[in-house]
Design a protein around this motif. Structure first.
Motif, short mmCIF file in Angstrom:
data_model
loop_
_atom_site.label_atom_id
_atom_site.label_comp_id
_atom_site.label_asym_id
_atom_site.label_seq_id
_atom_site.Cartn_x
_atom_site.Cartn_y
_atom_site.Cartn_z
N GLY A 1 11.16 5.48 4.28
CA GLY A 1 10.99 4.37 5.20
C GLY A 1 10.88 3.03 4.47
O GLY A 1 10.94 2.95 3.25
N ARG A 2 10.73 1.99 5.25
CA ARG A 2 10.65 0.64 4.74
C ARG A 2 9.55 -0.11 5.49
O ARG A 2 9.01 0.36 6.48
N GLY A 3 9.23 -1.29 5.01
CA GLY A 3 8.29 -2.14 5.73
C GLY A 3 6.89 -2.07 5.17
O GLY A 3 6.52 -1.13 4.46
N HIS B 1 -1.26 -2.05 -5.32
CA HIS B 1 -0.24 -2.29 -6.35
C HIS B 1 1.17 -2.17 -5.78
O HIS B 1 2.08 -1.68 -6.44
N ARG B 2 1.33 -2.63 -4.55
CA ARG B 2 2.66 -2.66 -3.96
C ARG B 2 3.56 -3.62 -4.74
O ARG B 2 3.10 -4.60 -5.33
N LEU B 3 4.85 -3.32 -4.71
CA LEU B 3 5.81 -4.23 -5.33
C LEU B 3 5.81 -5.56 -4.59
O LEU B 3 5.87 -5.60 -3.36
N ALA C 1 4.00 4.31 4.37
CA ALA C 1 3.10 4.92 3.38
C ALA C 1 3.73 4.90 1.99
O ALA C 1 4.95 5.04 1.83
N LEU C 2 2.87 4.74 0.99
CA LEU C 2 3.34 4.69 -0.40
C LEU C 2 3.37 6.06 -1.06
O LEU C 2 3.79 6.17 -2.21
#
Length: 306
Positions: free
Chosen positions: A50-52, A30-32, A56-57
């Protein structure tokens, strides 16, 4: 991480806490995702640190797991749509010599939205939250109950079920905080701040008195209490470590950690990730102490397993 400025709270049972062990895996699906050409908005999870695509979510410290709900919203000002709609309606009237009816006007507006949406600006948003599995709290960094409920819905969608419930105090926050202000009967470790909002619950118009940067023990404040007003929001400090404004809805607003806490955080971290990790560890420790006291003062028992 920017330390939470607000705490909108929910509670859950020990069994629900056990199910949260799969939170990281559940959020992955369920990532954006970016808004599509014809979408007004999307919601999903983004990395709290972090990004990318590989970040980790979730981020965990002890029993607390931090996650972030991200959003993308198309910005399409109603004035722009209405101006363009009026222009098209006027053109039809001039070229065809007729008025545009309501149904046709609605269809033209829908066509306009479909035409303008792909070119609309996109506004991004982030909403931080964390779960305290040991003590059964969901903490959302928002003063808006609706926004907090939306974040909860995102977690429910990811997990399939997440029966966290709004607070149901056994003691009336309004009555208890009014007593604190009127009679000085504050619990140990709690002190009055310098702002409050008082309302008269007996009047339909809801007469309101707001004090900011003021001595709450003043005659002016006492007079409002004598005329029947009650506390809706009250500025407080807790243990000389944090200040905040507590509402009768038990939402913690304007949360600010005081110097003694910030000194403990320090500024010697090597990078942004280390700073965010230290900030989250400090936040959860301090808030854990406050929430335990809120549960004690207002009667906020943790839900039992079914």
């Amino acid at each position: 991480m920017q330390l939470h400025r607000a705490l909108c709270l929910f509670r859950f049972s020990p069994a629900v806490a056990d199910d949260l062990n799969r939170l990281d895996d559940a959020l992955t699906e369920h990532r954006l995702r970016p808004c599509g050409p014809q979408e007004m908005a999307t919601r999903g999870f983004v990395p709290p640190i972090g990004r990318g695509p590989d970040a980790a979510l979730t981020h965990s410290v002890n029993a607390c797991t931090w996650f972030t709900v991200g959003g993308e919203d198309k910005v399409l000002p109603p004035a722009v749509v209405n101006d363009e709609l009026q222009r098209k309606v006027q053109k039809i009237a001039e070229e065809e010599g007729r008025k545009v009816g309501g149904r046709e006007r609605k269809r033209i507006k829908e066509d306009l939205l479909n035409e303008l949406l792909p070119r609309a600006f996109v506004r991004s948003s982030r909403l931080n939250a964390y779960v305290d599995k040991r003590n059964g709290w969901l903490v959302v960094d928002s003063t808006s109950r609706k926004a907090a409920e939306n974040a909860l819905s995102q977690v429910r969608e990811a997990l399939g079920s997440f029966p966290a419930v709004p607070l149901a105090p056994e003691e009336s926050p309004r009555i208890l905080m009014t007593d604190w202000l009127a009679n000085g009967n504050l619990p140990e470790g709690l002190a009055l701040g310098d702002e409050c909002e008082l309302r008269d619950p007996a009047t339909a118009t809801g007469a309101i008195a707001i004090a900011r940067r003021q001595d709450l023990d003043s005659d002016e404040v006492k007079e409002h209490l004598r005329t029947g007003k009650q506390v809706w929001r009250l500025g407080l400090t807790f243990g000389d470590r944090m200040s905040f404004v507590l509402g009768e809805d038990l939402v913690v607003r304007k949360l600010k950690f005081l110097d003694v806490v910030l000194d403990e955080l320090g500024d010697s971290h090597q990078d942004a990730a280390a700073e965010a990790d230290a900030g989250f560890a400090l936040l959860t420790l301090e808030v854990e102490r406050l929430l335990a006291k809120l549960a004690e003062w207002f009667g906020l028992p943790r839900p039992a397993d079914a």
